[in-house]
Scaffold this motif. Structure first.
Motif, PDB file in Angstrom:
ATOM      1  N   ILE A  63     -19.445   8.360   0.102  1.00 33.07           N
ATOM      2  CA  ILE A  63     -17.997   8.480   0.240  1.00 33.07           C
ATOM      3  C   ILE A  63     -17.381   7.197  -0.307  1.00 33.07           C
ATOM      4  O   ILE A  63     -17.820   6.092   0.036  1.00 33.07           O
ATOM      5  CB  ILE A  63     -17.583   8.683   1.704  1.00 33.07           C
ATOM      6  CG1 ILE A  63     -18.250   9.936   2.255  1.00 33.07           C
ATOM      7  CG2 ILE A  63     -16.067   8.761   1.833  1.00 33.07           C
ATOM      8  CD1 ILE A  63     -18.118  10.092   3.728  1.00 33.07           C
ATOM      9  N   ARG A  64     -16.374   7.362  -1.137  1.00 31.77           N
ATOM     10  CA  ARG A  64     -15.687   6.214  -1.738  1.00 31.77           C
ATOM     11  C   ARG A  64     -14.205   6.511  -1.727  1.00 31.77           C
ATOM     12  O   ARG A  64     -13.781   7.625  -2.047  1.00 31.77           O
ATOM     13  CB  ARG A  64     -16.167   6.010  -3.168  1.00 31.77           C
ATOM     14  CG  ARG A  64     -15.569   4.813  -3.858  1.00 31.77           C
ATOM     15  CD  ARG A  64     -16.134   4.696  -5.286  1.00 31.77           C
ATOM     16  NE  ARG A  64     -15.743   3.483  -5.919  1.00 31.77           N
ATOM     17  CZ  ARG A  64     -14.549   3.262  -6.455  1.00 31.77           C
ATOM     18  NH1 ARG A  64     -13.639   4.206  -6.437  1.00 31.77           N
ATOM     19  NH2 ARG A  64     -14.265   2.111  -7.021  1.00 31.77           N
ATOM     20  N   THR A  65     -13.414   5.529  -1.351  1.00 29.88           N
ATOM     21  CA  THR A  65     -11.965   5.688  -1.368  1.00 29.88           C
ATOM     22  C   THR A  65     -11.298   4.338  -1.586  1.00 29.88           C
ATOM     23  O   THR A  65     -11.966   3.296  -1.580  1.00 29.88           O
ATOM     24  CB  THR A  65     -11.456   6.343  -0.063  1.00 29.88           C
ATOM     25  OG1 THR A  65     -10.081   6.674  -0.220  1.00 29.88           O
ATOM     26  CG2 THR A  65     -11.629   5.426   1.132  1.00 29.88           C
ATOM     27  N   GLU A  66     -10.008   4.373  -1.770  1.00 29.74           N
ATOM     28  CA  GLU A  66      -9.258   3.150  -2.038  1.00 29.74           C
ATOM     29  C   GLU A  66      -7.935   3.185  -1.285  1.00 29.74           C
ATOM     30  O   GLU A  66      -7.295   4.227  -1.187  1.00 29.74           O
ATOM     31  CB  GLU A  66      -9.001   3.037  -3.541  1.00 29.74           C
ATOM     32  CG  GLU A  66      -8.282   1.791  -3.947  1.00 29.74           C
ATOM     33  CD  GLU A  66      -8.075   1.699  -5.453  1.00 29.74           C
ATOM     34  OE1 GLU A  66      -7.441   0.735  -5.885  1.00 29.74           O
ATOM     35  OE2 GLU A  66      -8.530   2.595  -6.178  1.00 29.74           O
ATOM     36  N   ARG A  67      -7.565   2.050  -0.743  1.00 27.19           N
ATOM     37  CA  ARG A  67      -6.233   1.915  -0.132  1.00 27.19           C
ATOM     38  C   ARG A  67      -5.559   0.725  -0.781  1.00 27.19           C
ATOM     39  O   ARG A  67      -6.087  -0.376  -0.794  1.00 27.19           O
ATOM     40  CB  ARG A  67      -6.319   1.720   1.372  1.00 27.19           C
ATOM     41  CG  ARG A  67      -4.898   1.600   1.965  1.00 27.19           C
ATOM     42  CD  ARG A  67      -4.823   1.703   3.459  1.00 27.19           C
ATOM     43  NE  ARG A  67      -5.563   0.632   4.079  1.00 27.19           N
ATOM     44  CZ  ARG A  67      -5.936   0.654   5.346  1.00 27.19           C
ATOM     45  NH1 ARG A  67      -5.664   1.688   6.106  1.00 27.19           N
ATOM     46  NH2 ARG A  67      -6.610  -0.338   5.860  1.00 27.19           N
ATOM     47  N   LYS A  68      -4.376   1.000  -1.322  1.00 26.85           N
ATOM     48  CA  LYS A  68      -3.602  -0.045  -1.996  1.00 26.85           C
ATOM     49  C   LYS A  68      -2.572  -0.629  -1.049  1.00 26.85           C
ATOM     50  O   LYS A  68      -2.149   0.012  -0.095  1.00 26.85           O
ATOM     51  CB  LYS A  68      -2.917   0.533  -3.228  1.00 26.85           C
ATOM     52  CG  LYS A  68      -3.890   1.033  -4.263  1.00 26.85           C
ATOM     53  CD  LYS A  68      -3.186   1.603  -5.457  1.00 26.85           C
ATOM     54  CE  LYS A  68      -4.228   2.101  -6.450  1.00 26.85           C
ATOM     55  NZ  LYS A  68      -3.627   2.688  -7.631  1.00 26.85           N
ATOM     56  N   SER A  69      -2.152  -1.825  -1.354  1.00 28.62           N
ATOM     57  CA  SER A  69      -1.111  -2.479  -0.564  1.00 28.62           C
ATOM     58  C   SER A  69       0.212  -1.751  -0.775  1.00 28.62           C
ATOM     59  O   SER A  69       0.545  -1.374  -1.904  1.00 28.62           O
ATOM     60  CB  SER A  69      -0.963  -3.939  -0.990  1.00 28.62           C
ATOM     61  OG  SER A  69       0.149  -4.529  -0.354  1.00 28.62           O
ATOM     62  N   PRO A  70       0.985  -1.542   0.294  1.00 25.33           N
ATOM     63  CA  PRO A  70       2.278  -0.880   0.134  1.00 25.33           C
ATOM     64  C   PRO A  70       3.343  -1.801  -0.463  1.00 25.33           C
ATOM     65  O   PRO A  70       4.400  -1.335  -0.880  1.00 25.33           O
ATOM     66  CB  PRO A  70       2.653  -0.474   1.558  1.00 25.33           C
ATOM     67  CG  PRO A  70       1.971  -1.481   2.415  1.00 25.33           C
ATOM     68  CD  PRO A  70       0.694  -1.826   1.696  1.00 25.33           C
ATOM     69  N   ALA A  71       3.067  -3.100  -0.525  1.00 24.33           N
ATOM     70  CA  ALA A  71       4.044  -4.060  -1.050  1.00 24.33           C
ATOM     71  C   ALA A  71       4.130  -3.941  -2.570  1.00 24.33           C
ATOM     72  O   ALA A  71       3.115  -3.797  -3.246  1.00 24.33           O
ATOM     73  CB  ALA A  71       3.648  -5.479  -0.663  1.00 24.33           C
ATOM     74  N   PRO A  72       5.331  -3.987  -3.098  1.00 21.35           N
ATOM     75  CA  PRO A  72       5.473  -3.937  -4.560  1.00 21.35           C
ATOM     76  C   PRO A  72       4.892  -5.193  -5.210  1.00 21.35           C
ATOM     77  O   PRO A  72       4.784  -6.244  -4.576  1.00 21.35           O
ATOM     78  CB  PRO A  72       6.985  -3.848  -4.779  1.00 21.35           C
ATOM     79  CG  PRO A  72       7.601  -4.318  -3.521  1.00 21.35           C
ATOM     80  CD  PRO A  72       6.616  -4.101  -2.423  1.00 21.35           C
ATOM     81  N   GLU A  73       4.505  -5.068  -6.467  1.00 20.46           N
ATOM     82  CA  GLU A  73       3.940  -6.206  -7.189  1.00 20.46           C
ATOM     83  C   GLU A  73       4.947  -7.350  -7.235  1.00 20.46           C
ATOM     84  O   GLU A  73       6.134  -7.145  -7.473  1.00 20.46           O
ATOM     85  CB  GLU A  73       3.563  -5.784  -8.606  1.00 20.46           C
ATOM     86  CG  GLU A  73       2.733  -6.824  -9.314  1.00 20.46           C
ATOM     87  CD  GLU A  73       2.213  -6.334 -10.640  1.00 20.46           C
ATOM     88  OE1 GLU A  73       2.185  -7.145 -11.577  1.00 20.46           O
ATOM     89  OE2 GLU A  73       1.855  -5.152 -10.731  1.00 20.46           O
ATOM     90  N   GLY A  74       4.454  -8.534  -6.970  1.00 15.55           N
ATOM     91  CA  GLY A  74       5.307  -9.720  -6.991  1.00 15.55           C
ATOM     92  C   GLY A  74       5.968 -10.039  -5.662  1.00 15.55           C
ATOM     93  O   GLY A  74       6.633 -11.062  -5.530  1.00 15.55           O
ATOM     94  N   ALA A  75       5.795  -9.185  -4.669  1.00 16.01           N
ATOM     95  CA  ALA A  75       6.393  -9.439  -3.353  1.00 16.01           C
ATOM     96  C   ALA A  75       5.634 -10.566  -2.663  1.00 16.01           C
ATOM     97  O   ALA A  75       4.431 -10.731  -2.840  1.00 16.01           O
ATOM     98  CB  ALA A  75       6.345  -8.181  -2.494  1.00 16.01           C
ATOM     99  N   GLU A  76       6.345 -11.344  -1.876  1.00 14.26           N
ATOM    100  CA  GLU A  76       5.718 -12.415  -1.113  1.00 14.26           C
ATOM    101  C   GLU A  76       5.247 -11.841   0.221  1.00 14.26           C
ATOM    102  O   GLU A  76       6.050 -11.406   1.038  1.00 14.26           O
ATOM    103  CB  GLU A  76       6.708 -13.548  -0.863  1.00 14.26           C
ATOM    104  CG  GLU A  76       6.129 -14.667  -0.048  1.00 14.26           C
ATOM    105  CD  GLU A  76       7.151 -15.738   0.297  1.00 14.26           C
ATOM    106  OE1 GLU A  76       6.785 -16.639   1.068  1.00 14.26           O
ATOM    107  OE2 GLU A  76       8.301 -15.660  -0.171  1.00 14.26           O
ATOM    108  N   MET A  77       3.933 -11.825   0.418  1.00 17.43           N
ATOM    109  CA  MET A  77       3.373 -11.284   1.648  1.00 17.43           C
ATOM    110  C   MET A  77       3.559 -12.290   2.782  1.00 17.43           C
ATOM    111  O   MET A  77       3.199 -13.456   2.653  1.00 17.43           O
ATOM    112  CB  MET A  77       1.889 -10.970   1.487  1.00 17.43           C
ATOM    113  CG  MET A  77       1.593  -9.811   0.564  1.00 17.43           C
ATOM    114  SD  MET A  77       2.292  -8.238   1.102  1.00 17.43           S
ATOM    115  CE  MET A  77       1.309  -7.894   2.543  1.00 17.43           C
ATOM    116  N   ILE A  78       4.139 -11.849   3.871  1.00 11.24           N
ATOM    117  CA  ILE A  78       4.311 -12.675   5.054  1.00 11.24           C
ATOM    118  C   ILE A  78       3.101 -12.507   5.972  1.00 11.24           C
ATOM    119  O   ILE A  78       2.608 -13.449   6.557  1.00 11.24           O
ATOM    120  CB  ILE A  78       5.604 -12.293   5.809  1.00 11.24           C
ATOM    121  CG1 ILE A  78       6.812 -12.348   4.861  1.00 11.24           C
ATOM    122  CG2 ILE A  78       5.796 -13.161   7.030  1.00 11.24           C
ATOM    123  CD1 ILE A  78       7.024 -13.688   4.188  1.00 11.24           C
TER     124      ILE A  78
END
Length: 139
Positions: A63-78
């Motif tokens: 089983i293989r899957t992927e979860r991407k970050s919901p933050a848009p590219e270039g957003a500053e992650m807090i």
């Protein structure tokens, strides 16, 4: 608002910035037999079902899957505490399971696989002939 002090939190944040977020070792799962099915549940919250890839080769279920970050590219992650990236899991299935008839469903963040027990692995009655009478034995 109540503020708690955690002396290692700053170190954790620094380590995540330098090395990236820690990834879990494997997908959490539960497995059990129910009647004539072997059932496996995998926790995959926030995963797009289109990214889930399941295959079986020589009784090894991958089983293989992927979860991407919901933050848009270039957003500053807090805060970035939810794991992202590629997740994989392998299960070694016994010969008593019918890998040609695996049923998969994904609902509420849980991937469920139902794998039927192979016909040849199910208990069956065997007729014994001889001596003018027939008996049935469970085999």
């Amino acid at each position: 608002m109540l503020m708690r002090s955690d002396p290692f939190r700053q170190f954790d944040r620094f380590a995540q910035q330098v090395f990236g977020p820690a990834r879990p070792a494997a997908m959490a799962m539960d497995a059990y037999r129910s009647g004539d099915d072997f059932v496996v549940h995998f926790d995959l919250p926030g995963v797009d079902p289109e990214t889930i890839d399941i295959d079986v080769e020589r009784n090894v279920l991958n089983i293989r899957t992927e979860r991407k970050s919901p933050a848009p590219e270039g957003a500053e992650m807090i805060a970035a505490e939810r794991p992202t990236g590629t997740f994989t899991r392998q299960l070694f299935l016994g010969d008593t399971l019918d890998t040609d008839r695996i049923d998969a469903s994904y609902e509420d963040g849980v991937l469920t696989l139902r794998i039927p027990v192979a016909q040849q692995a199910k208990p069956r009655k065997i007729q014994i002939a001889g001596g003018g009478r027939r008996r049935q034995l469970t085999g």
